[in-house]
Enzyme design. Sequence first.
Site, PDB file in Angstrom:
ATOM      1  N   GLY A  99       7.831   7.171  -3.298  1.00 25.78           N
ATOM      2  CA  GLY A  99       7.730   7.929  -2.049  1.00 25.78           C
ATOM      3  C   GLY A  99       6.522   8.843  -1.969  1.00 25.78           C
ATOM      4  O   GLY A  99       6.543   9.832  -1.230  1.00 25.78           O
ATOM      5  N   ILE A 101      11.283  -7.743   2.805  1.00 26.71           N
ATOM      6  CA  ILE A 101      10.745  -8.351   4.022  1.00 26.71           C
ATOM      7  C   ILE A 101      11.773  -8.157   5.134  1.00 26.71           C
ATOM      8  O   ILE A 101      12.962  -8.431   4.945  1.00 26.71           O
ATOM      9  CB  ILE A 101      10.470  -9.847   3.796  1.00 26.71           C
ATOM     10  CG1 ILE A 101       9.397 -10.014   2.726  1.00 26.71           C
ATOM     11  CG2 ILE A 101      10.056 -10.530   5.101  1.00 26.71           C
ATOM     12  CD1 ILE A 101       9.237 -11.434   2.239  1.00 26.71           C
ATOM     13  N   ASN A 136       3.251  -0.770   8.534  1.00 21.95           N
ATOM     14  CA  ASN A 136       3.401  -0.915   7.083  1.00 21.95           C
ATOM     15  C   ASN A 136       2.088  -0.557   6.400  1.00 21.95           C
ATOM     16  O   ASN A 136       1.014  -0.865   6.921  1.00 21.95           O
ATOM     17  CB  ASN A 136       3.755  -2.384   6.769  1.00 21.95           C
ATOM     18  CG  ASN A 136       3.857  -2.667   5.280  1.00 21.95           C
ATOM     19  OD1 ASN A 136       4.603  -2.002   4.559  1.00 21.95           O
ATOM     20  ND2 ASN A 136       3.109  -3.653   4.804  1.00 21.95           N
ATOM     21  N   HIS A 179      -0.220  -1.277   3.041  1.00 20.98           N
ATOM     22  CA  HIS A 179      -0.354  -2.276   1.982  1.00 20.98           C
ATOM     23  C   HIS A 179      -1.624  -1.969   1.181  1.00 20.98           C
ATOM     24  O   HIS A 179      -2.682  -1.736   1.774  1.00 20.98           O
ATOM     25  CB  HIS A 179      -0.432  -3.679   2.594  1.00 20.98           C
ATOM     26  CG  HIS A 179      -0.480  -4.750   1.549  1.00 20.98           C
ATOM     27  ND1 HIS A 179       0.542  -4.965   0.664  1.00 20.98           N
ATOM     28  CD2 HIS A 179      -1.456  -5.634   1.225  1.00 20.98           C
ATOM     29  CE1 HIS A 179       0.213  -5.949  -0.164  1.00 20.98           C
ATOM     30  NE2 HIS A 179      -0.993  -6.378   0.155  1.00 20.98           N
ATOM     31  N   ASP A 203       2.914  -8.633   4.869  1.00 19.95           N
ATOM     32  CA  ASP A 203       1.664  -7.885   4.777  1.00 19.95           C
ATOM     33  C   ASP A 203       0.575  -8.457   5.687  1.00 19.95           C
ATOM     34  O   ASP A 203      -0.579  -8.636   5.286  1.00 19.95           O
ATOM     35  CB  ASP A 203       1.176  -7.819   3.309  1.00 19.95           C
ATOM     36  CG  ASP A 203       2.184  -7.086   2.436  1.00 19.95           C
ATOM     37  OD1 ASP A 203       2.771  -6.108   2.915  1.00 19.95           O
ATOM     38  OD2 ASP A 203       2.398  -7.514   1.296  1.00 19.95           O
TER      39      ASP A 203
HETATM   40  C1  GRF Z   1       2.190   1.776  -2.282  1.00 21.49           C
HETATM   41  O1  GRF Z   1       1.084   1.370  -3.034  1.00 21.49           O
HETATM   42  C2  GRF Z   1       2.390   0.874  -1.087  1.00 21.49           C
HETATM   43  O2  GRF Z   1       1.210   0.489  -0.477  1.00 21.49           O
HETATM   44  C3  GRF Z   1       3.071  -0.295  -1.744  1.00 21.49           C
HETATM   45  O3  GRF Z   1       3.995   0.298  -2.630  1.00 21.49           O
HETATM   46  C4  GRF Z   1       3.484   1.554  -3.067  1.00 21.49           C
HETATM   47  C5  GRF Z   1       4.510   2.594  -2.766  1.00 21.49           C
HETATM   48  O4  GRF Z   1       4.167   3.846  -3.278  1.00 21.49           O
HETATM   49  N1  GRF Z   1       3.629  -1.205  -0.786  1.00 21.49           N
HETATM   50  P1  GRF Z   1       5.001   5.137  -2.901  1.00 21.49           P
HETATM   51  O5  GRF Z   1       6.480   4.793  -3.063  1.00 21.49           O
HETATM   52  O6  GRF Z   1       4.652   5.549  -1.508  1.00 21.49           O
HETATM   53  O7  GRF Z   1       4.573   6.173  -3.921  1.00 21.49           O
END
Ligand code: GRF
Length: 194
Positions: A12, A96, A111, A113, A153
């Site tokens: 998070g 997903i 989202n 990514h 994604d």
């Molecule tokens: C991030 O790198 C996001 O892009 C990917 O998962 C990670 C999540 O990190 N899909 P966090 O839980 O926000 O620290």
Amino acid sequence: MKRLAVLISGNGSNLQALIDAVESRQLDAEIAVVVANRADAYGLARAERAGIPTTVVDLRTVITDGGDRGDYDRRLAGVVAAHVPDLVVLAGWMLILGSVFLARFQDRVINIHPALPGAFPGVDAIRRAHAAFGAGNVGETGVMVHYVAPEVDAGPVIVSESVPIQPDDTLDALEARIHDVEHRLIVDAVRRVL
Ligand code: GRF
């Protein structure tokens, strides 16, 4: 005040970037709810600390109840809709979402990514980019925030930024740099969309 629903699966840190931006008034919005798909997602503690309502919608529980993915998406959509969000932000959400969910929040799901548009969709994008650099196949990676389409994604890009890879980059160093960019871009993207 615009209302956000933030969906998480883990640490998070992107949620934290949004919480900090709301608290410091860089983002004129309210986080109405944080939803996790697993009870051990550390981001839930971040939300609770900030006084934000949280809910866990665990896929395993739905399956145990005899449900399937469609049921899960419906239940999740119901939980999210109850908080009447203007925007649903997938911030490290590792499931997903099917059309049952997306149709309910048409053009209102975004989202983040950790890769450039079209490159390294799916899990482990940073590790795969680091390996591709080692093999001489790419010179950079990046971060994007996009509207969610039914593919993984992919979907119209809101913001993206490239992150160069250095020859002496460890995976940890590259990950840390990408996360820094993510935390800035997610706030920027939400602000633009709102
Ligand atoms: C991030 O790198 C996001 O892009 C990917 O998962 C990670 C999540 O990190 N899909 P966090 O839980 O926000 O620290």
